[in-house]
Design a protein around this motif. Structure first.
Motif, PDB file in Angstrom:
ATOM      1  N   ALA A 441      93.639  14.341  98.189  1.00  0.00           N
ATOM      2  CA  ALA A 441      92.886  14.139  99.429  1.00  0.00           C
ATOM      3  C   ALA A 441      92.272  12.602  99.276  1.00  0.00           C
ATOM      4  O   ALA A 441      91.894  12.548  98.088  1.00  0.00           O
ATOM      5  N   ALA A 442      91.992  12.053 100.215  1.00  0.00           N
ATOM      6  CA  ALA A 442      91.413  10.803 100.461  1.00  0.00           C
ATOM      7  C   ALA A 442      89.935  10.928 100.159  1.00  0.00           C
ATOM      8  O   ALA A 442      89.470  11.959 100.975  1.00  0.00           O
ATOM      9  N   PRO A 443      89.164  10.048  99.337  1.00  0.00           N
ATOM     10  CA  PRO A 443      87.766  10.253  99.400  1.00  0.00           C
ATOM     11  C   PRO A 443      87.011  10.137 100.901  1.00  0.00           C
ATOM     12  O   PRO A 443      87.392   9.157 101.701  1.00  0.00           O
ATOM     13  N   ASP A 444      85.980  10.860 101.171  1.00  0.00           N
ATOM     14  CA  ASP A 444      85.260  10.709 102.502  1.00  0.00           C
ATOM     15  C   ASP A 444      83.990   9.987 102.145  1.00  0.00           C
ATOM     16  O   ASP A 444      83.457   9.581 102.993  1.00  0.00           O
ATOM     17  N   GLY A 445      83.303  10.230 101.016  1.00  0.00           N
ATOM     18  CA  GLY A 445      82.043   9.821 100.599  1.00  0.00           C
ATOM     19  C   GLY A 445      81.114  10.903 101.349  1.00  0.00           C
ATOM     20  O   GLY A 445      81.344  11.959 101.853  1.00  0.00           O
ATOM     21  N   GLY A 446      79.757  10.395 101.274  1.00  0.00           N
ATOM     22  CA  GLY A 446      78.580  11.179 101.697  1.00  0.00           C
ATOM     23  C   GLY A 446      77.592  11.260 100.490  1.00  0.00           C
ATOM     24  O   GLY A 446      77.507  10.207  99.593  1.00  0.00           O
ATOM     25  N   ASN A 447      77.044  12.364 100.216  1.00  0.00           N
ATOM     26  CA  ASN A 447      76.256  12.504  99.005  1.00  0.00           C
ATOM     27  C   ASN A 447      76.941  12.712  97.646  1.00  0.00           C
ATOM     28  O   ASN A 447      77.896  13.498  97.474  1.00  0.00           O
ATOM     29  N   LEU A 448      76.509  12.411  96.610  1.00  0.00           N
ATOM     30  CA  LEU A 448      76.987  12.547  95.295  1.00  0.00           C
ATOM     31  C   LEU A 448      75.785  12.597  94.415  1.00  0.00           C
ATOM     32  O   LEU A 448      74.691  12.077  94.569  1.00  0.00           O
ATOM     33  N   VAL A 449      75.832  13.333  93.211  1.00  0.00           N
ATOM     34  CA  VAL A 449      74.621  13.626  92.220  1.00  0.00           C
ATOM     35  C   VAL A 449      75.011  13.126  91.111  1.00  0.00           C
ATOM     36  O   VAL A 449      76.160  13.378  90.422  1.00  0.00           O
TER      37      VAL A 449
END
Length: 511
Positions: A441-449
């Motif tokens: 899957a390609a990265p979509d991004g958003g929140n990461l911790v």
């Protein structure tokens, strides 16, 4: 030849064409100050939609300088061809009308036609800036009565204009923004400009156009109250609203600049709506014994969801919060049920400065939650800032922070590299595709911790806690994290191009 009607330009004309030196100085001072007020407040208006970034600041400054150059050039050229007395009033009045309409126009454009935002924003700065900048050469033309005094008049008015610009900058940055909403500043400025236009015209030509422009100013004020993105409260930094959750009686969403910033259940602080908040809570619960009280520091407050959660699940916890926006602090107290005695103390201060005030080895936990979707305080991302975090943590202390990034996640990777340069043990939590654990899957991004500590992180216990809260997120560390970080360069106070690395998403529904 005696009796001739010809004379050198300006000679034989009544001095200043009826414009005295004090009136000239007031006009030049006021118009120059107004240009800087518009420039600074435009940055505030655009930050929620474009980010308070180096690019946004550069764009606004560039447009303002273009307006000054264009207005000065055109004002001087037209003043040589038209009676200058006919130019001052319309320049002030039209600029006042545009300034008063700016908040409603920009916010409506941002919500309904975001593709047009840059163009409309440019015009709302360029048009009044050029009209106001034209005042100085026009007034100079009126004051020049002899070539022998050209240097004195031009130099004096140029100096007055510069002092006006300085005054507008200082007044806006230190007084107006801290006391008034940005829409109030612009509508008030527009009113003053229209009033000044009417006064000038009345004294020179008996012009009666002021009522029409006054109606435009009033319309601007009314439009601001009903424009998309209208605020319950305009704080120093945000257009803020509190939205009641129809499905939970105690549920409240704090919306800052159109972004769902925090969710708070004032009846049940253990209810955590957003996935990244559940992830942070999972990290804390896995890292410390159940119900053990903690000494915590929070960089960024918002709705104080995490401090409330810690107070409820770990009685005796002391949370100190650095929240830069005092208006958000008031909203917590007035509308989000923050009560004295919850073990939560909030300081209206910059997070980096707040860290410096803390004693070494004084905190079990530091939580970073100061990053928005389009605006990142870069000085909280660097090795030096993280060194301050490490200083205030005790030997077993933990740093955990929310990051937001999209695209190739260049900012998130750089922040992981920064933490790895500062702490012994680092891990990243997020959607498997975003952190390299799902190659299909390609990265979509958003929140990461991200989490960091001088002690080893119990990855298995953390993953178990994440699964129990049904986040769907995974944790990566060690060689996998090194591979994901790649050749990303650590951020420092001397090198922190966060604005260039960060890639905000198009949707603006939440953080």
């Amino acid at each position: 030849m005696t009796g001739s009607s010809s004379s050198p330009a300006g000679e034989g004309t009544p001095r200043g064409h009826g414009l005295g030196p004090r009136a000239a100085a007031v006009l030049v001072f006021g118009s120059s100050a107004a240009v800087l007020v518009v420039e600074i407040v435009a940055l505030r208006l655009l930050a929620p939609y474009l980010g308070l970034t180096l690019e946004t600041s550069t764009m606004v400054i560039g447009i303002a300088l273009t307006a000054i150059a264009l207005g000065s050039w055109m004002g001087g050229r037209i003043a040589d061809q038209v009676d200058p007395r006919r130019l001052i009033g319309p320049s002030l009045g039209l600029s006042g009308a545009v300034v008063a309409l700016t908040p409603a126009v920009l916010r409506t454009t941002a919500e309904w036609a975001p593709a047009m935002l840059l163009l409309i924003a440019s015009m709302t700065i360029l048009v009044p800036g050029a009209l106001l900048s034209a005042v100085t050469p026009v007034v100079t033309k009126l004051r020049l009565t002899s070539l022998a005094e050209t240097g004195t008049v031009v130099g004096r008015l140029s100096g007055v204009g510069t002092v006006g610009a300085i005054a507008g900058t200082v007044l806006t940055g230190f007084v107006l923004v801290s006391r008034l909403p940005v829409s109030g500043i612009l509508i008030g400025l527009g009113t003053l400009l229209v009033f000044g236009s009417a006064l000038v015209e009345w004294r020179t030509r008996g012009w009666s156009g002021a009522p029409t422009l006054s109606l435009v100013v009033v319309a601007g004020g009314l439009a601001t109250t009903v424009a998309p993105g209208a605020c319950d409260t305009e704080t120093k930094y945000h257009c803020a609203r509190v939205v009641v959750d129809p499905d939970r009686s105690g549920g409240r969403t704090l919306v800052l600049d159109g972004l769902r910033h925090s969710y708070v259940d004032i009846d049940d602080p253990t209810f955590l709506q957003f996935a990244y908040v559940r992830a942070i809570a999972s990290v804390v619960d896995a890292a410390f014994p159940e119900a053990e009280p903690l000494a915590a520091h929070h960089l960024g407050g918002g709705g104080l969801t995490l401090p409330r959660y810690l107070a409820a699940t770990r009685p005796g916890t002391r949370s100190l919060v650095s929240e830069i926006d005092s208006g958000v602090v008031r909203i917590n107290r007035d509308r989000l049920g923050l009560r004295p005695g919850d073990g939560i103390a909030v300081r209206a201060e910059d997070g980096r400065l707040g860290l410096r005030r803390l004693d070494a080895d004084s905190r079990d936990l530091v939580v970073g939650d100061a990053f928005g979707g389009v605006s990142v305080p870069w000085h909280l991302t660097t090795v030096e800032a993280m060194s301050d975090v490490r200083r205030v943590l005790d030997g077993d202390g933990l740093y955990v922070a929310n990051l937001i990034d999209h695209g190739d996640l260049a900012f998130a990777r750089a922040e992981a590299a920064t933490l790895s340069a500062t702490f012994e043990h680092v891990a990243v939590i997020g959607d498997p595709a975003d952190i390299g654990l799902d190659p299909t899957a390609a990265p979509d991004g958003g929140n990461l911790v991200v989490l960091a500590s001088e002690r080893p992180v119990d990855l298995r216990a953390t993953q178990k806690a994440l699964d129990a809260r049904r986040t769907g997120w995974k944790i990566t560390a060690g060689d996998d994290l090194t591979s994901w970080t790649g050749d990303a360069r650590a951020l420092t106070d001397d090198y922190a191009p966060v604005d260039q690395l960060l890639q905000p998403s198009s949707p603006r529904s939440s953080r």
